[in-house]
Design an enzyme around this catalytic site. Structure first.
Site, PDB file in Angstrom:
ATOM      1  N   LYS A  82       6.005  -1.161  13.929  1.00  8.01           N
ATOM      2  CA  LYS A  82       4.664  -0.652  13.644  1.00  8.01           C
ATOM      3  C   LYS A  82       3.961  -0.309  14.941  1.00  8.01           C
ATOM      4  O   LYS A  82       4.198  -0.946  15.975  1.00  8.01           O
ATOM      5  CB  LYS A  82       3.833  -1.711  12.911  1.00  8.01           C
ATOM      6  CG  LYS A  82       2.687  -1.147  12.119  1.00  8.01           C
ATOM      7  CD  LYS A  82       3.168  -0.511  10.841  1.00  8.01           C
ATOM      8  CE  LYS A  82       2.092   0.245  10.113  1.00  8.01           C
ATOM      9  NZ  LYS A  82       2.595   0.764   8.827  1.00  8.01           N
ATOM     10  N   GLY A 179      -7.959   2.393  -7.182  1.00  8.30           N
ATOM     11  CA  GLY A 179      -7.840   3.347  -6.078  1.00  8.30           C
ATOM     12  C   GLY A 179      -7.122   4.609  -6.523  1.00  8.30           C
ATOM     13  O   GLY A 179      -5.953   4.559  -6.879  1.00  8.30           O
ATOM     14  N   GLY A 181      -6.368   7.334  -4.690  1.00 11.70           N
ATOM     15  CA  GLY A 181      -6.031   8.116  -3.496  1.00 11.70           C
ATOM     16  C   GLY A 181      -4.691   8.805  -3.686  1.00 11.70           C
ATOM     17  O   GLY A 181      -4.290   9.121  -4.809  1.00 11.70           O
ATOM     18  N   VAL A 183      -1.554   7.856  -3.581  1.00  6.18           N
ATOM     19  CA  VAL A 183      -0.568   7.250  -4.471  1.00  6.18           C
ATOM     20  C   VAL A 183      -1.189   6.908  -5.829  1.00  6.18           C
ATOM     21  O   VAL A 183      -0.608   7.200  -6.882  1.00  6.18           O
ATOM     22  CB  VAL A 183       0.046   5.971  -3.851  1.00  6.18           C
ATOM     23  CG1 VAL A 183       1.130   5.422  -4.755  1.00  6.18           C
ATOM     24  CG2 VAL A 183       0.630   6.265  -2.479  1.00  6.18           C
TER      25      VAL A 183
HETATM   26  P1  NAD Z   1      -5.437   6.468   0.182  1.00  5.58           P
HETATM   27  O1  NAD Z   1      -6.340   6.145   1.307  1.00  5.58           O
HETATM   28  O2  NAD Z   1      -5.089   7.893  -0.097  1.00  5.58           O
HETATM   29  O3  NAD Z   1      -6.059   5.887  -1.189  1.00  5.58           O
HETATM   30  C1  NAD Z   1      -6.714   4.672  -1.306  1.00  5.58           C
HETATM   31  C2  NAD Z   1      -7.900   4.917  -2.254  1.00  5.58           C
HETATM   32  O4  NAD Z   1      -8.437   3.662  -2.646  1.00  5.58           O
HETATM   33  C3  NAD Z   1      -9.030   5.707  -1.606  1.00  5.58           C
HETATM   34  O5  NAD Z   1      -9.345   6.823  -2.434  1.00  5.58           O
HETATM   35  C4  NAD Z   1     -10.185   4.695  -1.531  1.00  5.58           C
HETATM   36  O6  NAD Z   1     -11.456   5.294  -1.690  1.00  5.58           O
HETATM   37  C5  NAD Z   1      -9.865   3.797  -2.699  1.00  5.58           C
HETATM   38  N1  NAD Z   1     -10.409   2.442  -2.641  1.00  5.58           N
HETATM   39  C6  NAD Z   1     -10.522   1.607  -1.559  1.00  5.58           C
HETATM   40  N2  NAD Z   1     -11.018   0.409  -1.943  1.00  5.58           N
HETATM   41  C7  NAD Z   1     -11.205   0.473  -3.291  1.00  5.58           C
HETATM   42  C8  NAD Z   1     -11.668  -0.431  -4.267  1.00  5.58           C
HETATM   43  N3  NAD Z   1     -12.044  -1.680  -3.960  1.00  5.58           N
HETATM   44  N4  NAD Z   1     -11.720  -0.039  -5.553  1.00  5.58           N
HETATM   45  C9  NAD Z   1     -11.330   1.216  -5.905  1.00  5.58           C
HETATM   46  N5  NAD Z   1     -10.883   2.132  -5.016  1.00  5.58           N
HETATM   47  C10 NAD Z   1     -10.817   1.773  -3.735  1.00  5.58           C
HETATM   48  O7  NAD Z   1      -4.128   5.584   0.384  1.00  5.58           O
HETATM   49  P2  NAD Z   1      -2.699   5.772  -0.272  1.00  5.58           P
HETATM   50  O8  NAD Z   1      -1.830   6.546   0.648  1.00  5.58           O
HETATM   51  O9  NAD Z   1      -2.881   6.237  -1.690  1.00  5.58           O
HETATM   52  O10 NAD Z   1      -2.166   4.279  -0.255  1.00  5.58           O
HETATM   53  C11 NAD Z   1      -2.690   3.310  -1.157  1.00  5.58           C
HETATM   54  C12 NAD Z   1      -2.119   1.949  -0.792  1.00  5.58           C
HETATM   55  O11 NAD Z   1      -0.690   1.988  -0.885  1.00  5.58           O
HETATM   56  C13 NAD Z   1      -2.426   1.473   0.628  1.00  5.58           C
HETATM   57  O12 NAD Z   1      -2.568   0.074   0.618  1.00  5.58           O
HETATM   58  C14 NAD Z   1      -1.167   1.854   1.405  1.00  5.58           C
HETATM   59  O13 NAD Z   1      -0.982   1.027   2.536  1.00  5.58           O
HETATM   60  C15 NAD Z   1      -0.102   1.609   0.358  1.00  5.58           C
HETATM   61  N6  NAD Z   1       1.124   2.394   0.551  1.00  5.58           N
HETATM   62  C16 NAD Z   1       1.047   3.756   0.579  1.00  5.58           C
HETATM   63  C17 NAD Z   1       2.217   4.495   0.755  1.00  5.58           C
HETATM   64  C18 NAD Z   1       2.197   6.009   0.753  1.00  5.58           C
HETATM   65  O14 NAD Z   1       3.248   6.622   0.570  1.00  5.58           O
HETATM   66  N7  NAD Z   1       1.015   6.650   0.919  1.00  5.58           N
HETATM   67  C19 NAD Z   1       3.440   3.844   0.897  1.00  5.58           C
HETATM   68  C20 NAD Z   1       3.485   2.440   0.842  1.00  5.58           C
HETATM   69  C21 NAD Z   1       2.302   1.730   0.666  1.00  5.58           C
END
Ligand code: NAD
Length: 349
Positions: A82, A179, A181, A183
């Site tokens: 990391k 969330g 976002g 994913v």
């Molecule tokens: P992202 O930032 O696109 O989405 C996260 C969303 O959650 C945002 O829209 C944010 O506004 C919302 N959010 C934050 N706190 C919240 C709450 N308390 N209630 C409701 N919504 C809330 O991130 P992502 O890429 O979609 O990743 C989501 C999670 O999955 C993260 O923890 C990330 O580390 C993990 N992850 C992502 C990937 C990937 O491929 N993107 C891979 C492995 C793990």
């Protein structure tokens, strides 16, 4: 200070720590290679405003270890790493990422970097100007990684439901996605297309309303996001969501989502197990993007999404069966299993 650092690395088995500073851009960063006994280290670049250096270092170590566990469970010829970049107002962003690209290039393939919180396609493009060892955005790269993560999460949810009830039966299920976002929106959309009732929460109101309208989701207020009764709670926001207070509020049968470090601490996994809530460990279910990225970089293959799903379903089923047979929380089983594989690799290397 130095001796304490070395003691920490030795006690917990980390391989390598780089403390980085670039006088041109103002970049300050830590890079941890946790385990390269089975192959190069994989792990994205997190950019975050940490309270202090100690917090940044702890986060870097914890995240690198998480990547090691993910690689081991997914049986990838790769290990955990990391990079965390300490965000500050005076940071010259493009210069900092180009500098990190130079650092990555100097490691000559011992470390592959990619996206994480704070590092999107824009930042990766700067890194990619200076190194080959990075997930390229666009057609040059392994493809949309969030699709791979979603494929794994959906397959993991199906494996958990099958394990619990002997059938997935999406149309009878209620899924609560926290969330919407990259994913979370994909997971919500996939569950909805399969016929599930999908409740969702999103703190970005505008985004939440637009995604909910588009995907036909029932939006709930984030202050109530833990309360609805559901089959599956899919945390897809930030980590640490299962803690002393939330644990007693959750009314779900399964917890399975994309977020990293869902449990505030391992004891919360035990308490979920005691309460009869099936928790699918994060590092078992959310490795879709890692699988896709590692296979692309190491084997030149874009592993198809169904194959990624099948791989993750197999891992999840194995962990849940062992958990049932041994009456041990799935998070403990997954950790033991990953640790056993890492030790085996290390013994062979
Ligand atoms: P992202 O930032 O696109 O989405 C996260 C969303 O959650 C945002 O829209 C944010 O506004 C919302 N959010 C934050 N706190 C919240 C709450 N308390 N209630 C409701 N919504 C809330 O991130 P992502 O890429 O979609 O990743 C989501 C999670 O999955 C993260 O923890 C990330 O580390 C993990 N992850 C992502 C990937 C990937 O491929 N993107 C891979 C492995 C793990």
């Amino acid at each position: 200070m130095t001796l304490e650092l070395l003691d920490t690395l030795a006690r917990d088995g980390f391989e390598e720590l780089h403390a980085l500073h670039d006088w041109r851009s103002g970049a300050r960063a830590f890079l941890v290679l946790d385990d390269t006994s089975g192959g190069p280290g994989f792990g994205g670049i997190r950019r975050w405003s940490y309270i202090d250096e100690a917090q940044a270092l702890r986060d870097c170590l914890r995240l690198a270890r998480g990547m090691t566990l993910k690689c081991a469970l997914a049986d990838l010829p790769a290990g955990g790493a990391k990079l965390v970049l300490l965000d500050r107002p005076e940071l010259e962003l493009d210069g900092a990422y180009r500098y990190l690209g130079e650092v990555v290039e100097r490691l000559a393939g011992r470390y592959y970097s990619g996206p994480d919180v704070g590092t999107t396609e824009r930042e990766l493009a700067w890194v990619a100007e200076r190194t080959r060892f990075v997930t390229q955005p666009g057609p040059e790269g392994p493809g949309e990684l969030a699709d791979a993560t979603c494929a794994g999460v959906i397959a993991g949810i199906e494996a958990a439901l099958e394990h619990l009830d002997g059938a997935v039966d999406w149309p009878r299920r209620t899924v609560l996605v926290q969330g919407l976002g990259e994913v979370g929106a994909r997971v919500a959309g996939s569950a909805r297309r399969r016929g599930a009732r999908v409740l969702a929460s999103e703190i970005d109101t505008e985004r939440g309303e637009s995604v909910a309208r588009e995907l036909d989701l029932e939006l709930i207020d984030p202050s109530r996001e833990l309360d609805p009764s559901c089959d599956v709670f899919a945390p897809c926001a930030l980590g640490g969501i299962v803690h002393d207070l939330s644990l007693v509020r959750l009314r779900c049968r399964v917890i399975a989502g994309a977020a990293n470090n869902v449990l505030a601490n391992p004891g919360h996994g035990d308490r979920l197990h005691e309460r009869g809530v099936l928790y699918v460990p994060d590092f078992a279910i959310n490795s879709g993007a890692l699988i896709r990225g590692a296979r692309f970089h190491l084997d030149g293959i874009r592993e198809p999404l169904p194959a990624i799903g099948a791989r993750i379903a197999q891992i999840v089923t194995h962990i849940l069966c062992r958990s049932r047979d041994e009456d041990l929380a799935p998070a403990r089983v997954a950790h033991q299993e990953a640790q056993r594989r890492v030790e085996h690799r290390r013994a062979q290397s």
